[in-house]
Design an enzyme around this catalytic site. Structure first.
Site, mmCIF file in Angstrom:
data_model
loop_
_atom_site.group_PDB
_atom_site.id
_atom_site.type_symbol
_atom_site.label_atom_id
_atom_site.label_comp_id
_atom_site.label_asym_id
_atom_site.label_seq_id
_atom_site.Cartn_x
_atom_site.Cartn_y
_atom_site.Cartn_z
ATOM 1 N N HIS A 1 -4.995 0.885 -11.056
ATOM 2 C CA HIS A 1 -3.810 1.742 -11.007
ATOM 3 C C HIS A 1 -3.633 2.479 -12.335
ATOM 4 O O HIS A 1 -3.328 3.678 -12.347
ATOM 5 C CB HIS A 1 -2.552 0.919 -10.712
ATOM 6 C CG HIS A 1 -2.521 0.291 -9.366
ATOM 7 N ND1 HIS A 1 -2.274 -1.051 -9.174
ATOM 8 C CD2 HIS A 1 -2.722 0.812 -8.131
ATOM 9 C CE1 HIS A 1 -2.305 -1.319 -7.882
ATOM 10 N NE2 HIS A 1 -2.584 -0.204 -7.220
ATOM 11 N N LYS B 1 9.543 -6.569 3.628
ATOM 12 C CA LYS B 1 8.210 -7.026 3.221
ATOM 13 C C LYS B 1 8.315 -8.107 2.156
ATOM 14 O O LYS B 1 9.144 -8.038 1.256
ATOM 15 C CB LYS B 1 7.379 -5.859 2.690
ATOM 16 C CG LYS B 1 6.971 -4.897 3.778
ATOM 17 C CD LYS B 1 5.808 -4.078 3.341
ATOM 18 C CE LYS B 1 5.319 -3.238 4.514
ATOM 19 N NZ LYS B 1 4.149 -2.488 4.198
ATOM 20 N N ARG C 1 -10.721 3.450 -3.172
ATOM 21 C CA ARG C 1 -11.749 2.506 -3.581
ATOM 22 C C ARG C 1 -12.930 2.492 -2.619
ATOM 23 O O ARG C 1 -14.051 2.301 -3.032
ATOM 24 C CB ARG C 1 -11.160 1.092 -3.672
ATOM 25 C CG ARG C 1 -10.152 0.932 -4.789
ATOM 26 C CD ARG C 1 -9.422 -0.390 -4.714
ATOM 27 N NE ARG C 1 -8.676 -0.420 -3.461
ATOM 28 C CZ ARG C 1 -8.559 -1.473 -2.675
ATOM 29 N NH1 ARG C 1 -9.110 -2.620 -2.997
ATOM 30 N NH2 ARG C 1 -7.876 -1.398 -1.552
ATOM 31 N N SER D 1 -4.750 -5.291 -5.571
ATOM 32 C CA SER D 1 -3.619 -6.169 -5.872
ATOM 33 C C SER D 1 -3.678 -7.441 -5.027
ATOM 34 O O SER D 1 -3.369 -8.529 -5.517
ATOM 35 C CB SER D 1 -2.301 -5.435 -5.622
ATOM 36 O OG SER D 1 -2.144 -4.374 -6.522
#
Length: 157
Positions: free
Chosen positions: A17, A41, A90, A127
């Site tokens: 990031h 969440k 990615r 993450s």
């Protein structure tokens, strides 16, 4: 140049990031790193903790600020006066998903999306993986900043 928004969950922020923030800061007049908030969440870090970590991450860049958003990203972009969304990619799977989102966002509001491919040395960092490795006692210090590493260690004491 334009104002850009770099959105994400950032739970936690990684050096991948940070790489995207640095590259976006070099390409745009202003960059807003926007942490998505969603009370439904479950996250390891609270909204406030993620904003604190992102603020530290963004500190070296004079043209980068940190914010939060809930709801449609394009509405947030409009409110911020941003004309572009920056996304780090990615893998090909990221591209397939993000391309559809880019088309939807452009159709909804005309906001464009710019993809920045992950630097090779960061392309495997996520993450989710960082959280899992840290939870199992593994060393994630090379994947996150020292501040984030300390916070992860504290969470998993």
């Amino acid at each position: 140049m334009a104002k850009a928004v770099f959105p994400g969950t950032f739970d936690p922020p990684t050096i991948g990031h940070l790489d995207v923030v640095a590259r976006a800061a070099a390409a745009y007049d202003e960059v807003v790193v926007a942490a998505g908030v969603n009370s439904t969440k479950q996250r390891l870090f609270s909204d406030a903790e993620r904003v604190e970590m992102l603020t530290e991450l963004a500190a070296p860049f004079a043209n980068v600020t940190v914010g939060t958003f809930e709801g449609l990203l394009v509405d947030y972009c409009r409110a911020q006066g941003a004309s572009v969304i920056v996304k780090g990619l990615r893998t090909a799977a990221d591209y397939d998903y993000e391309l559809q989102m880019a088309h939807l966002n452009r159709r909804l509001t005309g906001v464009d999306t710019v993809f920045l491919p992950a630097a090779a040395e960061h392309s495997f960092i996520s993450s989710s993986w960082v959280k899992e490795i840290a939870e199992l006692g593994g060393d994630v210090s090379s994947f996150v900043t020292p501040d984030v590493h300390a916070r992860l260690r504290e969470k998993h004491r």
